[in-house]
Scaffold this motif. Structure first.
Motif, PDB file in Angstrom:
ATOM      1  N   PHE A 125       0.854  -1.192   0.000  1.00 26.18           N
ATOM      2  CA  PHE A 125       0.000   0.000   0.000  1.00 26.18           C
ATOM      3  C   PHE A 125       0.886   1.237   0.000  1.00 26.18           C
ATOM      4  CE2 PHE A 125      -2.765   2.980   2.638  1.00 26.18           C
ATOM      5  CZ  PHE A 125      -3.549   3.345   1.554  1.00 26.18           C
ATOM      6  N   PRO A 126       0.913   1.960  -1.130  1.00 29.69           N
ATOM      7  CA  PRO A 126       1.813   3.114  -1.204  1.00 29.69           C
ATOM      8  C   PRO A 126       1.253   4.352  -0.522  1.00 29.69           C
ATOM      9  CG  PRO A 126       0.734   2.752  -3.324  1.00 29.69           C
ATOM     10  CD  PRO A 126       0.253   1.673  -2.412  1.00 29.69           C
ATOM     11  N   GLY A 127       0.018   4.306  -0.050  1.00 24.28           N
ATOM     12  CA  GLY A 127      -0.570   5.468   0.621  1.00 24.28           C
ATOM     13  C   GLY A 127      -1.423   6.272  -0.331  1.00 24.28           C
ATOM     14  N   LEU A 128      -2.296   7.098   0.231  1.00 22.56           N
ATOM     15  CA  LEU A 128      -3.254   7.839  -0.598  1.00 22.56           C
ATOM     16  C   LEU A 128      -2.615   9.006  -1.335  1.00 22.56           C
ATOM     17  CD1 LEU A 128      -6.380   7.724   1.736  1.00 22.56           C
ATOM     18  CD2 LEU A 128      -6.062   6.554  -0.442  1.00 22.56           C
ATOM     19  N   ASN A 129      -1.412   9.424  -0.911  1.00 19.55           N
ATOM     20  CA  ASN A 129      -0.718  10.478  -1.644  1.00 19.55           C
ATOM     21  C   ASN A 129      -0.263   9.974  -3.021  1.00 19.55           C
ATOM     22  OD1 ASN A 129       0.680   8.909   0.257  1.00 19.55           O
ATOM     23  ND2 ASN A 129       2.573  10.030  -0.105  1.00 19.55           N
ATOM     24  N   ASP A 130      -0.341   8.655  -3.234  1.00 18.88           N
ATOM     25  CA  ASP A 130       0.070   8.060  -4.500  1.00 18.88           C
ATOM     26  C   ASP A 130      -1.125   7.863  -5.434  1.00 18.88           C
ATOM     27  OD1 ASP A 130       2.830   7.676  -4.775  1.00 18.88           O
ATOM     28  OD2 ASP A 130       2.505   5.600  -5.391  1.00 18.88           O
ATOM     29  N   GLY A 131      -2.231   8.559  -5.187  1.00 19.90           N
ATOM     30  CA  GLY A 131      -3.415   8.385  -6.021  1.00 19.90           C
ATOM     31  C   GLY A 131      -4.447   7.529  -5.312  1.00 19.90           C
ATOM     32  N   GLU A 132      -5.554   7.276  -5.983  1.00 18.79           N
ATOM     33  CA  GLU A 132      -6.644   6.510  -5.382  1.00 18.79           C
ATOM     34  C   GLU A 132      -6.337   5.026  -5.490  1.00 18.79           C
ATOM     35  OE1 GLU A 132      -9.522   7.343  -3.675  1.00 18.79           O
ATOM     36  OE2 GLU A 132      -8.526   9.278  -3.557  1.00 18.79           O
ATOM     37  N   VAL A 133      -5.534   4.520  -4.572  1.00 16.65           N
ATOM     38  CA  VAL A 133      -5.182   3.108  -4.630  1.00 16.65           C
ATOM     39  C   VAL A 133      -5.721   2.404  -3.390  1.00 16.65           C
ATOM     40  CG1 VAL A 133      -3.137   3.381  -6.049  1.00 16.65           C
ATOM     41  CG2 VAL A 133      -2.976   3.633  -3.580  1.00 16.65           C
ATOM     42  N   THR A 134      -5.822   1.117  -3.461  1.00 18.00           N
ATOM     43  CA  THR A 134      -6.261   0.346  -2.301  1.00 18.00           C
ATOM     44  C   THR A 134      -5.109  -0.541  -1.844  1.00 18.00           C
ATOM     45  OG1 THR A 134      -7.107  -1.304  -3.827  1.00 18.00           O
ATOM     46  CG2 THR A 134      -8.703   0.255  -2.913  1.00 18.00           C
ATOM     47  N   PRO A 135      -5.113  -0.940  -0.575  1.00 18.99           N
ATOM     48  CA  PRO A 135      -4.116  -1.929  -0.122  1.00 18.99           C
ATOM     49  C   PRO A 135      -4.321  -3.237  -0.885  1.00 18.99           C
ATOM     50  CG  PRO A 135      -5.270  -0.928   1.741  1.00 18.99           C
ATOM     51  CD  PRO A 135      -6.014  -0.527   0.511  1.00 18.99           C
ATOM     52  N   LYS A 136      -3.220  -3.863  -1.280  1.00 22.23           N
ATOM     53  CA  LYS A 136      -3.293  -5.135  -2.018  1.00 22.23           C
ATOM     54  C   LYS A 136      -2.660  -6.231  -1.173  1.00 22.23           C
ATOM     55  CE  LYS A 136      -4.492  -3.140  -6.045  1.00 22.23           C
ATOM     56  NZ  LYS A 136      -5.826  -3.323  -6.650  1.00 22.23           N
ATOM     57  N   LEU A 137      -3.393  -7.340  -1.035  1.00 17.74           N
ATOM     58  CA  LEU A 137      -2.904  -8.447  -0.214  1.00 17.74           C
ATOM     59  C   LEU A 137      -1.695  -9.118  -0.862  1.00 17.74           C
ATOM     60  CD1 LEU A 137      -3.353 -10.338   2.244  1.00 17.74           C
ATOM     61  CD2 LEU A 137      -4.701 -11.790   0.706  1.00 17.74           C
ATOM     62  N   LEU A 138      -0.569  -9.121  -0.154  1.00 21.50           N
ATOM     63  CA  LEU A 138       0.613  -9.847  -0.622  1.00 21.50           C
ATOM     64  C   LEU A 138       0.567 -11.280  -0.149  1.00 21.50           C
ATOM     65  CD1 LEU A 138       3.326  -7.136   0.111  1.00 21.50           C
ATOM     66  CD2 LEU A 138       2.619  -7.938  -2.153  1.00 21.50           C
ATOM     67  N   GLU A 139       0.258 -11.475   1.132  1.00 19.19           N
ATOM     68  CA  GLU A 139       0.121 -12.829   1.660  1.00 19.19           C
ATOM     69  C   GLU A 139      -0.528 -12.774   3.036  1.00 19.19           C
ATOM     70  OE1 GLU A 139       4.455 -13.498   1.377  1.00 19.19           O
ATOM     71  OE2 GLU A 139       4.320 -14.090   3.485  1.00 19.19           O
ATOM     72  N   TYR A 140      -0.932 -13.964   3.506  1.00 22.00           N
ATOM     73  CA  TYR A 140      -1.594 -14.060   4.803  1.00 22.00           C
ATOM     74  C   TYR A 140      -0.793 -15.016   5.678  1.00 22.00           C
ATOM     75  CZ  TYR A 140      -5.351 -14.674   8.252  1.00 22.00           C
ATOM     76  OH  TYR A 140      -6.091 -14.709   9.415  1.00 22.00           O
ATOM     77  N   ASN A 141      -0.269 -14.511   6.800  1.00 22.35           N
ATOM     78  CA  ASN A 141       0.431 -15.354   7.768  1.00 22.35           C
ATOM     79  C   ASN A 141      -0.583 -15.727   8.838  1.00 22.35           C
ATOM     80  OD1 ASN A 141       3.298 -15.108   6.701  1.00 22.35           O
ATOM     81  ND2 ASN A 141       2.591 -13.001   6.788  1.00 22.35           N
ATOM     82  N   ALA A 142      -1.250 -16.844   8.610  1.00 20.33           N
ATOM     83  CA  ALA A 142      -2.441 -17.178   9.374  1.00 20.33           C
ATOM     84  C   ALA A 142      -2.165 -18.105  10.546  1.00 20.33           C
ATOM     85  CB  ALA A 142      -3.463 -17.837   8.456  1.00 20.33           C
ATOM     86  N   ASP A 143      -1.032 -18.800  10.509  1.00 19.64           N
ATOM     87  CA  ASP A 143      -0.802 -19.884  11.474  1.00 19.64           C
ATOM     88  C   ASP A 143       0.243 -19.497  12.524  1.00 19.64           C
ATOM     89  OD1 ASP A 143      -0.745 -22.374  12.690  1.00 19.64           O
ATOM     90  OD2 ASP A 143       0.430 -23.339  11.109  1.00 19.64           O
ATOM     91  N   THR A 144       1.392 -19.016  12.102  1.00 18.68           N
ATOM     92  CA  THR A 144       2.461 -18.673  13.038  1.00 18.68           C
ATOM     93  C   THR A 144       2.995 -17.259  12.769  1.00 18.68           C
ATOM     94  OG1 THR A 144       4.098 -19.687  11.583  1.00 18.68           O
ATOM     95  CG2 THR A 144       3.226 -21.058  13.342  1.00 18.68           C
TER      96      THR A 144
END
Lengths: 207, 418
Positions: B112-131
């Motif tokens: 997520f580059p932040g809103l100063n970088d335009g109208e962008v949304t956070p993008k999921l890179l990965e999910y560390n769900a277990d440990t």
């Protein structure tokens, strides 16, 4: 001027109000040497009279008065009695006025808090040999309980009553803050170990 | 969102050690000091950016639950890197995910580059769900940093309160005896530190607790087979009925005691935290599954099991399905048939990848020009680790690297809201 005693929070705060850690096993490597040293039994006294079974009347009266002040300062506060009850506490009382909030005409702070249930002290070491009144007394901590039997002091849970356990009004009630091994198990059993931890050894388990 | 360069607190090492953070600096293979905790800078996020990260986290969490249901229903275990033999355990645990197999925590990593970088949304890179790790750093260490440096400031971090509440719910939902064992590899300062913090939280929530090294866990059986049940025990011979493990489920199941653990969980005599259904989410195979279920979703990046499905000229990361901490990840440009064109732009070595890879489109990350600790100019790239506790988004921790790939040497940098 806004009233400084009660936070006038109009914008949403995103941070934890408090972060307290007990730092239980501070030394790294403590995992390998678990033993009974982590047991902590504590006594809870419901009144100064119960305390006098084990300590001098002067020490009990003074310690309990200080603990009562501490409870008024540290227990969670609710705007109404209903909110306090809804938070899981069976007994709630008006919080007394403190130096920081003197504006209420009724003499109280206008807030409610769970009622103190007793005063907690660590059990003295040694035991047995010393007669009543000779043990040095620690500063008692005020304790209050919720409907599920969890015991709290200030803003944190400190223990839990065993199912069906009630406090003795006339003497100390012992509760356990941590785990104590139950001792030898009945019957002959075999125990195999080293069955976990071989996969991935040397790599971090975290992600 | 921007990065402020700061003077660290005086004697910051002593300050963080006082609160129990003893893995703030590590040593490289060459014996050089490597700062893991880095308060020479902080990231500043606006309230709107925090709201967006919170919304993305809550939505992606719900999407992940749907993805588990899809994998379990279709039996897609081999596609995401597991043998079919995990099916019984995962299905059993998933059936109870709203009862006694509730999750405590997980960490989504967002670009997520932040809103100063335009109208962008956070993008999921990965999910560390277990440990997931970095928990203590986010929940406690950066909170104390804020308290010291900006006592009136704010931070997207109510992780501690949410964790205590999640463990209290677990305690109140169970019949007792409210005894929790906690385990990890030992010695391992970082993993032990995370477990120690979890122990603190569980005590605060009303559990009696005890730590045990993974190798010390015993399997106790009656000598006469007919004379009673078998179960796991600690070094004092006490039965283990609830176990928090900072060990990945796929490693545990490959261990000699793996079958016993699966049977104990399915039989209801052992509760393990995180629950076994998190196995599905801890494979990066969940990323192409999410893309299939929610194509072109604004919080997701295009992800596939095969490179051929990407458009020619795409910059794509290859990630091992069961890899950890950035190991074996590489970034390359793909040609018309999914073949790699030219040399990879970045890559990290490691021991993973036998189970296969997934491929994920690259995304812009938060970045700032700056200097390394030794003074060379560089570009800092930050990944936002967003915590979900129970079912709620409740805070973030940022990891920063001069490489495009976040790895175990990436620095943890505090943040504040401004």
């Amino acid at each position: 001027m806004s009233n400084s005693a009660i936070p006038q929070s109009t914008t949403k705060r995103r941070r934890s109000r408090y972060v307290t850690t007990l730092l239980v096993g501070v030394a790294a490597g403590a995992l390998a040497s678990c033993d009974n040293a982590q047991d902590t039994d504590v006594n809870i006294y419901q009144s100064s009279e119960a305390c006098r079974q084990d300590y001098t009347p002067e020490a009990c009266d003074q310690g309990f008065a200080e603990a009562k002040t501490q409870h008024a300062q540290s227990a969670p506060k609710f705007a109404t009695r209903e909110e306090c009850l809804a938070a899981g506490f069976d007994n709630c009382e008006a919080a007394p006025t403190t130096a920081a909030s003197t504006q209420s005409a009724s003499g109280g702070s206008g807030m409610f808090m769970p009622m103190v249930m007793g005063y907690m002290m660590g059990r003295t070491l040694g035991g047995g040999m010393s007669s009543v009144g000779q043990q040095p007394m620690q500063q008692p901590r005020p304790v209050y309980a919720d409907r599920s039997g969890f015991l709290y002091s200030g803003d944190r849970a400190v223990s839990r009553l065993a199912p069906g356990q009630a406090l003795n009004p006339n003497a100390a009630t012992t509760v356990r803050t941590r785990m104590s091994p139950t001792g030898a198990l009945a019957g002959t059993r075999t125990v195999a170990r080293s069955g976990f931890g071989s996969t991935g050894r040397g790599m971090s388990a975290g992600s | 969102m921007h990065r402020d360069v700061l003077a660290p607190r005086e004697h910051w090492q002593a300050k963080v050690e006082k609160i129990g953070f003893d893995w703030h600096t590590s040593l490289t293979d060459k014996g050089e000091k490597l700062e893991y905790w880095d308060e020479n800078a902080c990231w500043v996020l606006s309230p709107d950016e925090v709201d967006l990260i919170e919304a993305a986290t809550n939505d992606v969490h719900q999407m992940c639950l749907q993805a588990v249901d899809y994998v379990v229903t279709k039996g897609l275990y081999e596609a995401i890197g597991y043998p079919d033999s995990v099916a019984d355990l995962v299905e059993n645990s998933w059936r109870r995910h709203q009862a006694d197999e509730k999750p405590i925590y997980g960490r989504f990593d967002f670009a997520f580059p932040g809103l100063n970088d335009g109208e962008v949304t956070p993008k999921l890179l990965e999910y560390n769900a277990d440990t997931p790790t970095g928990l203590f750093e986010a929940s406690v260490v950066q909170w104390h940093w804020l308290q010291d440096c900006h006592p009136d400031g704010d931070q997207f971090n109510s992780i501690h309160e949410a964790l205590v509440a999640a463990w209290s719910d677990l305690a109140k939902a169970s019949a007792g005896p409210y005894v929790l064992h906690l385990t990890s590899f030992a010695p391992h300062p970082e993993d032990e530190g995370t477990v120690r913090y979890m122990q603190d939280v569980a005590i605060e929530a009303g559990f009696a607790t005890k730590m045990i090294a993974a190798a010390d866990i015993g399997w106790s059986s009656p000598e006469d087979d007919a004379a009673g049940e078998s179960y796991f025990v600690d070094l004092a011979g006490e039965k283990i009925s609830s176990l928090y493990k900072l060990l990945p489920w796929d490693w545990v199941l490959s261990d000699p005691f793996g079958d016993q653990m699966a049977k104990a969980v399915m039989g209801g005599s052992l509760r393990v935290i995180e629950p076994a259904w998190k196995l599905v989410l801890s494979s990066k195979g969940i990323l192409p599954v999410l893309w299939k279920l929610f194509p072109d979703h604004p919080y997701l990046l295009e992800s596939h099991f095969e490179t051929a499905q990407f458009k020619s000229g795409s910059d794509v990361f290859a990630k091992p399905k069961l890899g950890r901490e950035g190991a074996n990840i590489s970034l390359a440009t793909l040609g018309a048939k999914g073949q790699v064109v030219g040399a990879p732009h970045a890559s990290v070595d490691g021991p993973y990848g036998r189970e296969g890879y997934i491929y994920q489109a690259a995304a812009p990350m938060a970045r700032a020009e700056g200097r390394t600790l030794s003074g060379q100019s560089c570009t800092h790239h930050a990944v936002i680790g967003s915590w979900v506790i129970g079912d709620q988004s409740c805070g973030i921790g940022l990891r920063e690297d001069t490489s495009l790939i976040t790895q175990n040497t990436s620095r943890f940098v505090p943040h504040r809201m401004g």
